[in-house]
Design a protein around this motif. Structure first.
Motif, PDB file in Angstrom:
ATOM      1  N   THR A  62       9.354  -3.961  -3.970  1.00  0.00           N
ATOM      2  CA  THR A  62       9.137  -5.393  -4.183  1.00  0.00           C
ATOM      3  C   THR A  62       8.853  -6.121  -2.870  1.00  0.00           C
ATOM      4  O   THR A  62       8.023  -7.038  -2.823  1.00  0.00           O
ATOM      5  CB  THR A  62      10.375  -6.013  -4.853  1.00  0.00           C
ATOM      6  N   LEU A  63       9.517  -5.697  -1.794  1.00  0.00           N
ATOM      7  CA  LEU A  63       9.353  -6.366  -0.505  1.00  0.00           C
ATOM      8  C   LEU A  63       8.009  -6.065   0.150  1.00  0.00           C
ATOM      9  O   LEU A  63       7.617  -6.753   1.091  1.00  0.00           O
ATOM     10  CB  LEU A  63      10.490  -5.969   0.441  1.00  0.00           C
ATOM     11  N   GLY A  64       7.322  -5.028  -0.296  1.00  0.00           N
ATOM     12  CA  GLY A  64       5.986  -4.769   0.221  1.00  0.00           C
ATOM     13  C   GLY A  64       5.851  -3.635   1.202  1.00  0.00           C
ATOM     14  O   GLY A  64       4.811  -3.513   1.866  1.00  0.00           O
ATOM     15  N   PHE A  65       6.857  -2.768   1.328  1.00  0.00           N
ATOM     16  CA  PHE A  65       6.704  -1.601   2.190  1.00  0.00           C
ATOM     17  C   PHE A  65       5.630  -0.692   1.611  1.00  0.00           C
ATOM     18  O   PHE A  65       5.444  -0.601   0.401  1.00  0.00           O
ATOM     19  CB  PHE A  65       8.036  -0.860   2.337  1.00  0.00           C
ATOM     20  N   THR A 101       9.359   2.353  -9.458  1.00  0.00           N
ATOM     21  CA  THR A 101       8.533   1.572  -8.538  1.00  0.00           C
ATOM     22  C   THR A 101       7.156   1.354  -9.155  1.00  0.00           C
ATOM     23  O   THR A 101       6.771   2.043 -10.096  1.00  0.00           O
ATOM     24  CB  THR A 101       8.373   2.286  -7.182  1.00  0.00           C
ATOM     25  N   GLU A 102       6.413   0.408  -8.591  1.00  0.00           N
ATOM     26  CA  GLU A 102       5.105   0.082  -9.155  1.00  0.00           C
ATOM     27  C   GLU A 102       3.956   0.222  -8.159  1.00  0.00           C
ATOM     28  O   GLU A 102       2.843   0.582  -8.549  1.00  0.00           O
ATOM     29  CB  GLU A 102       5.108  -1.362  -9.689  1.00  0.00           C
ATOM     30  N   ARG A 103       4.188  -0.070  -6.897  1.00  0.00           N
ATOM     31  CA  ARG A 103       3.089  -0.174  -5.936  1.00  0.00           C
ATOM     32  C   ARG A 103       3.195   0.810  -4.785  1.00  0.00           C
ATOM     33  O   ARG A 103       2.190   1.336  -4.291  1.00  0.00           O
ATOM     34  CB  ARG A 103       3.051  -1.602  -5.380  1.00  0.00           C
ATOM     35  N   VAL A 104       4.400   1.094  -4.351  1.00  0.00           N
ATOM     36  CA  VAL A 104       4.621   1.838  -3.120  1.00  0.00           C
ATOM     37  C   VAL A 104       4.108   3.276  -3.242  1.00  0.00           C
ATOM     38  O   VAL A 104       4.205   3.906  -4.296  1.00  0.00           O
ATOM     39  CB  VAL A 104       6.125   1.812  -2.770  1.00  0.00           C
ATOM     40  N   VAL A 105       3.515   3.790  -2.152  1.00  0.00           N
ATOM     41  CA  VAL A 105       3.107   5.190  -2.096  1.00  0.00           C
ATOM     42  C   VAL A 105       4.360   6.055  -1.966  1.00  0.00           C
ATOM     43  O   VAL A 105       5.310   5.701  -1.262  1.00  0.00           O
ATOM     44  CB  VAL A 105       2.162   5.426  -0.902  1.00  0.00           C
ATOM     45  N   LEU A 131       2.122  10.863 -12.834  1.00  0.00           N
ATOM     46  CA  LEU A 131       3.154   9.926 -13.298  1.00  0.00           C
ATOM     47  C   LEU A 131       3.200   8.662 -12.446  1.00  0.00           C
ATOM     48  O   LEU A 131       3.574   7.595 -12.938  1.00  0.00           O
ATOM     49  CB  LEU A 131       4.517  10.607 -13.291  1.00  0.00           C
ATOM     50  N   SER A 132       2.828   8.770 -11.179  1.00  0.00           N
ATOM     51  CA  SER A 132       2.852   7.598 -10.289  1.00  0.00           C
ATOM     52  C   SER A 132       1.533   6.844 -10.280  1.00  0.00           C
ATOM     53  O   SER A 132       1.412   5.837  -9.578  1.00  0.00           O
ATOM     54  CB  SER A 132       3.201   8.039  -8.860  1.00  0.00           C
ATOM     55  N   GLY A 133       0.548   7.315 -11.033  1.00  0.00           N
ATOM     56  CA  GLY A 133      -0.746   6.654 -11.024  1.00  0.00           C
ATOM     57  C   GLY A 133      -1.519   6.877  -9.745  1.00  0.00           C
ATOM     58  O   GLY A 133      -2.212   5.979  -9.260  1.00  0.00           O
ATOM     59  N   GLY A 134      -1.412   8.073  -9.167  1.00  0.00           N
ATOM     60  CA  GLY A 134      -2.160   8.375  -7.943  1.00  0.00           C
ATOM     61  C   GLY A 134      -1.530   7.837  -6.685  1.00  0.00           C
ATOM     62  O   GLY A 134      -2.233   7.622  -5.694  1.00  0.00           O
ATOM     63  N   ARG A 135      -0.221   7.668  -6.670  1.00  0.00           N
ATOM     64  CA  ARG A 135       0.467   7.092  -5.500  1.00  0.00           C
ATOM     65  C   ARG A 135       1.172   8.148  -4.653  1.00  0.00           C
ATOM     66  O   ARG A 135       2.088   7.827  -3.904  1.00  0.00           O
ATOM     67  CB  ARG A 135       1.498   6.054  -5.957  1.00  0.00           C
ATOM     68  N   PHE A 136       0.756   9.391  -4.723  1.00  0.00           N
ATOM     69  CA  PHE A 136       1.523  10.477  -4.121  1.00  0.00           C
ATOM     70  C   PHE A 136       0.773  11.159  -2.979  1.00  0.00           C
ATOM     71  O   PHE A 136      -0.416  11.448  -3.088  1.00  0.00           O
ATOM     72  CB  PHE A 136       1.873  11.513  -5.198  1.00  0.00           C
ATOM     73  N   VAL A 137       1.521  11.428  -1.875  1.00  0.00           N
ATOM     74  CA  VAL A 137       1.037  12.235  -0.758  1.00  0.00           C
ATOM     75  C   VAL A 137       2.002  13.403  -0.583  1.00  0.00           C
ATOM     76  O   VAL A 137       3.217  13.197  -0.436  1.00  0.00           O
ATOM     77  CB  VAL A 137       0.972  11.421   0.551  1.00  0.00           C
ATOM     78  N   PRO A 329       0.141  -5.549   7.356  1.00  0.00           N
ATOM     79  CA  PRO A 329      -0.004  -5.512   5.891  1.00  0.00           C
ATOM     80  C   PRO A 329      -0.643  -4.223   5.404  1.00  0.00           C
ATOM     81  O   PRO A 329      -1.457  -3.614   6.104  1.00  0.00           O
ATOM     82  CB  PRO A 329      -0.912  -6.715   5.607  1.00  0.00           C
ATOM     83  N   THR A 330      -0.260  -3.791   4.210  1.00  0.00           N
ATOM     84  CA  THR A 330      -0.940  -2.666   3.587  1.00  0.00           C
ATOM     85  C   THR A 330      -2.271  -3.156   3.026  1.00  0.00           C
ATOM     86  O   THR A 330      -2.411  -4.324   2.672  1.00  0.00           O
ATOM     87  CB  THR A 330      -0.088  -2.075   2.456  1.00  0.00           C
ATOM     88  N   PRO A 331      -3.285  -2.293   2.941  1.00  0.00           N
ATOM     89  CA  PRO A 331      -4.624  -2.742   2.531  1.00  0.00           C
ATOM     90  C   PRO A 331      -4.662  -3.421   1.175  1.00  0.00           C
ATOM     91  O   PRO A 331      -5.325  -4.444   1.011  1.00  0.00           O
ATOM     92  CB  PRO A 331      -5.431  -1.441   2.517  1.00  0.00           C
ATOM     93  N   ASP A 332      -3.933  -2.900   0.183  1.00  0.00           N
ATOM     94  CA  ASP A 332      -3.999  -3.505  -1.138  1.00  0.00           C
ATOM     95  C   ASP A 332      -3.374  -4.882  -1.154  1.00  0.00           C
ATOM     96  O   ASP A 332      -3.862  -5.794  -1.800  1.00  0.00           O
ATOM     97  CB  ASP A 332      -3.345  -2.602  -2.197  1.00  0.00           C
ATOM     98  N   VAL A 333      -2.275  -5.067  -0.391  1.00  0.00           N
ATOM     99  CA  VAL A 333      -1.645  -6.388  -0.304  1.00  0.00           C
ATOM    100  C   VAL A 333      -2.571  -7.362   0.402  1.00  0.00           C
ATOM    101  O   VAL A 333      -2.781  -8.499  -0.032  1.00  0.00           O
ATOM    102  CB  VAL A 333      -0.288  -6.284   0.438  1.00  0.00           C
TER     103      VAL A 333
END
Length: 345
Positions: A62-65, A101-105, A131-137, A329-333
């Motif tokens: 939520t905080l944007g990390f 979580t929703e956004r964080v990698v 499951l994460s919608g492509g948020r995984f490294v 900032p992260t690019p999407d934010v």
């Protein structure tokens, strides 16, 4: 409509500033106050308090990390290492994090590939990716704890060759094939004639791979086979040499350079940065300056390990989010809000 950024693309700010993530567990069990309390209560060193793990992961998101990283420590070794890492089994933990979580990698820093069956790693990693919608490294390592290898039936001295073969199997397992074509890995007894395959397939052409350290490989091999370098923290002078080498090796197709860093963030924002093991003790003002220098040297992403600090983790997370993250900032934010990197006052 522009394509959805990959997990690695989410960690790279085109402005040349590093994005900022966190290494789990979100605890301060290496801080002096906590160490004294744990010793008095007879609690073992290196085993974090996970009571609020899901709550703090959601807060970080939520905080944007930009990212949350989990470590793979197969066996707790209190005699030689005294660190249980993230405690939870890595892929099980990542599946849970994908749901809360929703956004964080989400990343691994790093899976000890020679101690795991690579076809099962391929399946687990692709599952987390979907499951994460492509948020995984997927961060991978060769491992550095000799005691573990005989317990898993593996040869510590041969781990470099085992690692290379494992990466080959992962890439083959994730490849999307035409109907009626299976995996072909004849040297492990798996030909294409049976049409055997590993499912699910990743959301992209592959699961992004970040190789940690040297993994018993040459720098040239890593530059060809990894999608990113996940390298240990270094003083700025040594970091300059390492990032320059990586940039030269990947000049034809630039790839991100990622690094973790232990952070003891002081309450006084003006405290100068001083070195601690694998990181810094610093106030936020010097931290911003240091991170800018790291970005100037080519570091794309920095993940903070907050365990050495004495302050409550939630307090540190909120301070970082309010006073440091706006500079990086992260690019999407940045795209979503129209924000630009904050100028240094």
């Amino acid at each position: 409509m522009s394509p959805t950024p990959t997990a690695l693309e989410r960690l790279v700010n085109p402005a040349g500033l590093p994005t900022l993530g966190l290494e789990l567990p979100l605890d301060n069990d290496w801080g002096h106050t906590r160490l004294r309390a744990d010793r008095a209560a007879g609690r073992p060193f290196g085993v974090p308090d996970l009571t609020r793990h899901a709550e703090l992961a959601r807060l970080a998101d939520t905080l944007g990390f930009a990212a949350l990283w989990v470590r793979d420590v197969p066996l707790y070794d209190p005699e030689q290492f005294g660190d249980a890492g993230s405690v939870f089994e890595a892929f099980t933990h990542l599946g849970h994090l994908a749901a809360v979580t929703e956004r964080v990698v989400l990343g691994t820093g790093a899976i000890v590939l020679p101690l795991r069956q690579p076809l099962l790693v391929a399946k687990a990693a692709a599952t987390v990716d979907v499951l994460s919608g492509g948020r995984f490294v997927l961060g991978l390592a060769s491992g550095d704890r000799p005691v573990e290898y005989p317990l898993f039936g593996e040869d510590f001295e041969a781990r470099g060759a085992t690692f290379r073969k494992g990466v080959e199997i992962l890439r083959e397992a994730w490849a999307t094939r035409a109907s009626g074509q299976g995996i072909s890995l004849p040297d492990i007894g798996l030909g294409a004639d049976r049409n055997l395959d590993v499912l699910p397939k990743p959301t992209g052409r592959t699961v992004p791979l970040a190789i940690a350290g040297h993994a018993q490989q040459s720098a040239e091999w890593i530059s060809r086979n990894a999608d990113a370098s996940l390298n240990y923290p270094r003083p700025l002078g040594a970091l300059r040499l390492k990032t320059r080498e990586w940039q030269q090796l990947t000049a034809g197709a630039p790839k991100p350079y990622l690094t973790p860093m232990q952070l003891d963030l002081t309450e006084d924002p003006a405290v100068a940065a001083t070195a601690i093991r694998l990181g810094l003790r610093t106030g936020r003002e010097a931290l911003v300056d240091h991170l800018r220098e790291m970005g100037g040297l080519g570091v794309s992403h920095v993940s903070f390990n907050l365990r050495p600090g004495d302050r409550p983790v939630e307090e540190v997370l909120r301070e970082l989010a309010e006073t440091v993250l706006p500079h990086f900032p992260t690019p999407d934010v940045a795209t979503a809000t129209g924000a630009n990197p904050v100028a240094t006052p």
